[in-house]
Design a protein around this motif. Structure first.
Motif, PDB file in Angstrom:
ATOM      1  N   SER A   1      44.479  43.199  46.589  1.00 46.93           N
ATOM      2  CA  SER A   1      45.160  43.606  45.358  1.00 46.93           C
ATOM      3  C   SER A   1      46.400  42.747  45.111  1.00 46.93           C
ATOM      4  O   SER A   1      46.660  42.315  43.977  1.00 46.93           O
ATOM      5  CB  SER A   1      45.552  45.079  45.432  1.00 46.93           C
ATOM      6  OG  SER A   1      44.404  45.909  45.548  1.00 46.93           O
TER       7      SER A   1
ATOM      8  N   ALA B   1      47.218  46.636  40.933  1.00 49.02           N
ATOM      9  CA  ALA B   1      47.652  45.424  41.616  1.00 49.02           C
ATOM     10  C   ALA B   1      49.117  45.147  41.324  1.00 49.02           C
ATOM     11  O   ALA B   1      49.868  44.681  42.187  1.00 49.02           O
ATOM     12  CB  ALA B   1      46.783  44.247  41.190  1.00 49.02           C
TER      13      ALA B   1
ATOM     14  N   THR C   1      41.810  43.026  38.190  1.00 48.89           N
ATOM     15  CA  THR C   1      42.529  42.907  39.460  1.00 48.89           C
ATOM     16  C   THR C   1      42.338  44.141  40.338  1.00 48.89           C
ATOM     17  O   THR C   1      42.488  44.061  41.566  1.00 48.89           O
ATOM     18  CB  THR C   1      44.038  42.674  39.231  1.00 48.89           C
ATOM     19  OG1 THR C   1      44.571  43.747  38.439  1.00 48.89           O
ATOM     20  CG2 THR C   1      44.293  41.351  38.521  1.00 48.89           C
ATOM     21  N   MET C   2      42.007  45.279  39.735  1.00 47.16           N
ATOM     22  CA  MET C   2      41.682  46.470  40.512  1.00 47.16           C
ATOM     23  C   MET C   2      40.235  46.444  40.987  1.00 47.16           C
ATOM     24  O   MET C   2      39.926  46.879  42.097  1.00 47.16           O
ATOM     25  CB  MET C   2      41.917  47.741  39.686  1.00 47.16           C
ATOM     26  CG  MET C   2      43.374  48.069  39.422  1.00 47.16           C
ATOM     27  SD  MET C   2      43.595  49.726  38.711  1.00 47.16           S
ATOM     28  CE  MET C   2      42.853  49.518  37.099  1.00 47.16           C
TER      29      MET C   2
END
Length: 319
Positions: free
Chosen positions: A216, A238, A183-184
């Motif tokens: 994010s 995130a 997610t980053m």
């Protein structure tokens, strides 16, 4: 422990050189001009540390069939064929430092699920035009078992990496960490491809920081839909940005940019390095995968969809 690293790019070379320097039995599988450079000149590390390691280099991946540990450091679009051709010996362990969250399934089909460790790599570097590797960031490699427990083998591998000078830690919930990194990484990948700037620049810029914050927060929604409890932390988290208002999330992004400017001002996301060198990027395997998963679970993630199409357009081969 005999280790074979598939891939002689920045991360694979950094790991191989450090393990070799610590006296470990290690070899690299590389092909084409890269294999020739590594064979002729050795692995030349600059940046955080400077040394040259004459690591054995092979072009045939079958050398990994005799290894106790196989580390996959290929691009995601390169590994499909290579991994499927492996015939590892009984009890061999593997992990992948590739980007994304689907890599473990690929390895499990060959090594067996119980012999595949989850992993994320925050360490980074860049292959320079002269073939050397600029080692830019020595944040940890996290390793963990398929279940939520530690084991002597993961602890042994981590200890070996630490002894070699590579930051490493054991995680008891590696799936959450893998998704936390994913997610980053999707926002970082998109920001780098679209702006074509060093990481510190597009994170600090007030306009691009807003796009990164929006991405994010959307990625946090995707992780929740996948049943993953993201681990809040420092950096481009995130989870952290999903817990605050949008303007606060933008400030987090810009603060991370200031951190990169101080610690690694020349850092470039791997996707940008590929783009600059005319190589195939991982747009489909990274951003495309996230978009497809969001559609499968019924999420409408507008920023992700827009950035995906921009990245595809920018990274498309010239006619």
């Amino acid at each position: 422990m005999k280790t074979v690293i598939l891939g002689g790019g920045a991360l694979g070379a950094i790991l191989a050189a450090h393990l070799h320097g610590a006296g470990e039995e290690v070899a690299v599988v590389a092909r084409g001009p890269r294999a020739s450079v590594l064979t002729k000149d050795g692995i030349r590390i600059t940046g955080l540390t400077e040394f040259t390691a004459k690591v054995p280099v092979y072009t045939d991946a079958s050398v990994a069939n005799d290894a106790d540990l196989v580390i996959v450091a290929l691009k995601t679009h390169q590994s499909r064929t290579v991994v499927r051709e492996l015939r590892p010996k009984q009890g061999a362990v593997a992990f992948s430092v590739q980007n994304g969250v689907f890599k473990n399934e690929e390895l499990s089909s060959v090594f067996g699920a119980n012999n595949v460790l989850g992993a994320i790599a925050l360490v980074s570097g860049e292959v320079m035009t002269d073939g050397s590797i600029r080692f830019t960031n020595n944040d940890p490699i996290f390793l963990g078992e398929p279940g939520q427990e530690s084991s002597s083998r993961s602890e042994q591998i981590v200890a070996t990496l630490q002894k070699a000078g590579v930051a490493a830690e054991v995680s008891k919930d590696i799936r959450a960490l893998e998704w936390s990194k994913f997610t980053m990484f999707v926002p970082l990948f998109c920001g780098a491809i679209i702006t074509r700037q060093e990481t510190s620049r597009f994170l600090r810029n007030a306009d691009s920081a807003r796009v990164i914050a929006a991405l994010s927060r959307e990625m946090a929604r995707l992780a929740t839909a996948e049943g993953v409890l993201l681990q809040p932390g420092a950096g481009l988290s995130a989870a952290a940005m999903a817990q605050v208002d949008f303007e606060s999330a933008v400030r987090i992004v810009r603060d991370v940019g200031a951190y990169y400017e101080q610690k690694a001002p020349r850092h470039k996301v791997s996707g940008l390095q590929d783009l600059e060198r005319g190589r195939q990027t991982e747009v489909e395997e990274i951003v495309g995968f996230a978009l497809r998963r969001s559609e499968e679970v019924g999420l409408d993630l507008a920023a992700l969809r827009t950035c995906y199409h921009l990245c595809r357009a920018i990274a498309a081969p010239s006619a």
